[in-house]
Design a protein around this motif. Structure first.
Motif, PDB file in Angstrom:
ATOM      1  N   ASN A  10      71.037  72.694  17.767  1.00  0.00           N
ATOM      2  CA  ASN A  10      70.893  73.073  19.162  1.00  0.00           C
ATOM      3  C   ASN A  10      70.384  71.858  19.921  1.00  0.00           C
ATOM      4  N   GLY A  11      71.258  70.925  20.207  1.00  0.00           N
ATOM      5  CA  GLY A  11      70.866  69.694  20.890  1.00  0.00           C
ATOM      6  C   GLY A  11      70.966  69.861  22.389  1.00  0.00           C
ATOM      7  N   SER A  12      70.023  69.261  23.133  1.00  0.00           N
ATOM      8  CA  SER A  12      70.092  69.315  24.587  1.00  0.00           C
ATOM      9  C   SER A  12      69.621  67.991  25.150  1.00  0.00           C
ATOM     10  N   SER A  13      70.366  67.482  26.084  1.00  0.00           N
ATOM     11  CA  SER A  13      69.971  66.240  26.738  1.00  0.00           C
ATOM     12  C   SER A  13      68.988  66.564  27.840  1.00  0.00           C
ATOM     13  N   ARG A  14      67.916  65.808  27.918  1.00  0.00           N
ATOM     14  CA  ARG A  14      66.898  66.048  28.938  1.00  0.00           C
ATOM     15  C   ARG A  14      66.869  64.901  29.938  1.00  0.00           C
ATOM     16  N   GLY A  15      67.974  64.160  30.047  1.00  0.00           N
ATOM     17  CA  GLY A  15      67.954  63.020  30.946  1.00  0.00           C
ATOM     18  C   GLY A  15      67.115  61.907  30.346  1.00  0.00           C
ATOM     19  N   ALA A  16      66.514  61.135  31.210  1.00  0.00           N
ATOM     20  CA  ALA A  16      65.744  59.987  30.745  1.00  0.00           C
ATOM     21  C   ALA A  16      64.258  60.196  30.974  1.00  0.00           C
ATOM     22  N   ALA A  89      66.368  52.811  19.173  1.00  0.00           N
ATOM     23  CA  ALA A  89      66.227  54.264  19.172  1.00  0.00           C
ATOM     24  C   ALA A  89      64.895  54.591  18.506  1.00  0.00           C
ATOM     25  N   LEU A  90      64.174  55.512  19.088  1.00  0.00           N
ATOM     26  CA  LEU A  90      62.926  55.998  18.504  1.00  0.00           C
ATOM     27  C   LEU A  90      63.163  57.450  18.120  1.00  0.00           C
ATOM     28  N   ASN A  99      63.232  64.554  18.077  1.00  0.00           N
ATOM     29  CA  ASN A  99      63.429  63.869  19.351  1.00  0.00           C
ATOM     30  C   ASN A  99      64.088  62.523  19.093  1.00  0.00           C
ATOM     31  N   TYR A 100      65.199  62.278  19.778  1.00  0.00           N
ATOM     32  CA  TYR A 100      65.939  61.024  19.680  1.00  0.00           C
ATOM     33  C   TYR A 100      65.833  60.336  21.039  1.00  0.00           C
ATOM     34  N   VAL A 128      67.433  60.950  26.225  1.00  0.00           N
ATOM     35  CA  VAL A 128      66.560  61.737  25.349  1.00  0.00           C
ATOM     36  C   VAL A 128      67.337  62.958  24.887  1.00  0.00           C
ATOM     37  N   LYS A 129      67.277  63.215  23.595  1.00  0.00           N
ATOM     38  CA  LYS A 129      67.901  64.415  23.034  1.00  0.00           C
ATOM     39  C   LYS A 129      66.886  65.078  22.120  1.00  0.00           C
TER      40      LYS A 129
END
Length: 169
Positions: A10-16, A89-90, A99-100, A128-129
């Motif tokens: 369940n991945g979601s992009s949260r912008g930056a 990438a952290l 958290n990616y 951010v994912k």
């Protein structure tokens, strides 16, 4: 029917911008309470291979929700990769989520007042994912146990102060 890994995540992009719980983790406060948390910084080596370094909460500080400061031991391969490529990438597992963080990195000048000299970097979030698994609970990421917590936390606190301090010209 078996679903592929991407479909099960369940991945979601949260912008930056850092998720609030990650910002709270990396805000540079209460390091003794966060001493077991560790994360992986992934860079690209000169020969094009991924290079991974394990970092602690004493080496990464959130200056704002979209800006991190990173302090690495001087002269490491990771520092060289960051200086050369400017990207990293952290990856950190925290509170049941992976958290990616995609980072656009630039070197900062050395801190003139540092008790623990480091190669310093400023890292702007480029993306951010967050992932959670539908089929399982993510219970842990990389956890560490310090050999000398008071000494290490003292060093971390000084390093984080150096990272967030704005150097005057």
């Amino acid at each position: 029917m078996q679903m592929g890994l991407q479909e099960e995540m369940n991945g979601s992009s949260r912008g930056a911008e850092l998720p609030p719980e990650v910002y709270a983790l990396l805000n540079g406060t209460d390091l003794a309470d966060k001493q077991e948390e560790a994360m992986m910084l992934i860079t690209v080596s000169e020969d094009g291979w991924p290079h991974t370094a394990m970092l602690s909460v004493g080496e990464v500080a959130a200056a704002s929700p979209n800006l991190l400061r990173i302090g690495l031991w001087q002269g490491t391969e990771t520092s060289g990769n960051l200086k050369r490529a400017g990207k990293a990438a952290l990856v950190l597992v925290y509170q049941g989520k992976v958290n990616y963080l995609k980072l656009q990195v630039k070197p900062l000048p050395a801190s003139r007042e540092s008790a623990y000299p480091r190669d310093r970097f400023e890292a702007e979030l480029a993306g951010v994912k967050q992932d959670t698994a539908k089929y399982a609970e993510i219970v842990s990421g990389i956890r560490i146990a310090l050999h000398d917590p008071p000494e290490v936390v003292k060093r971390w606190e000084a390093t984080v102060r150096d990272l967030v301090r704005e150097e005057e010209d």
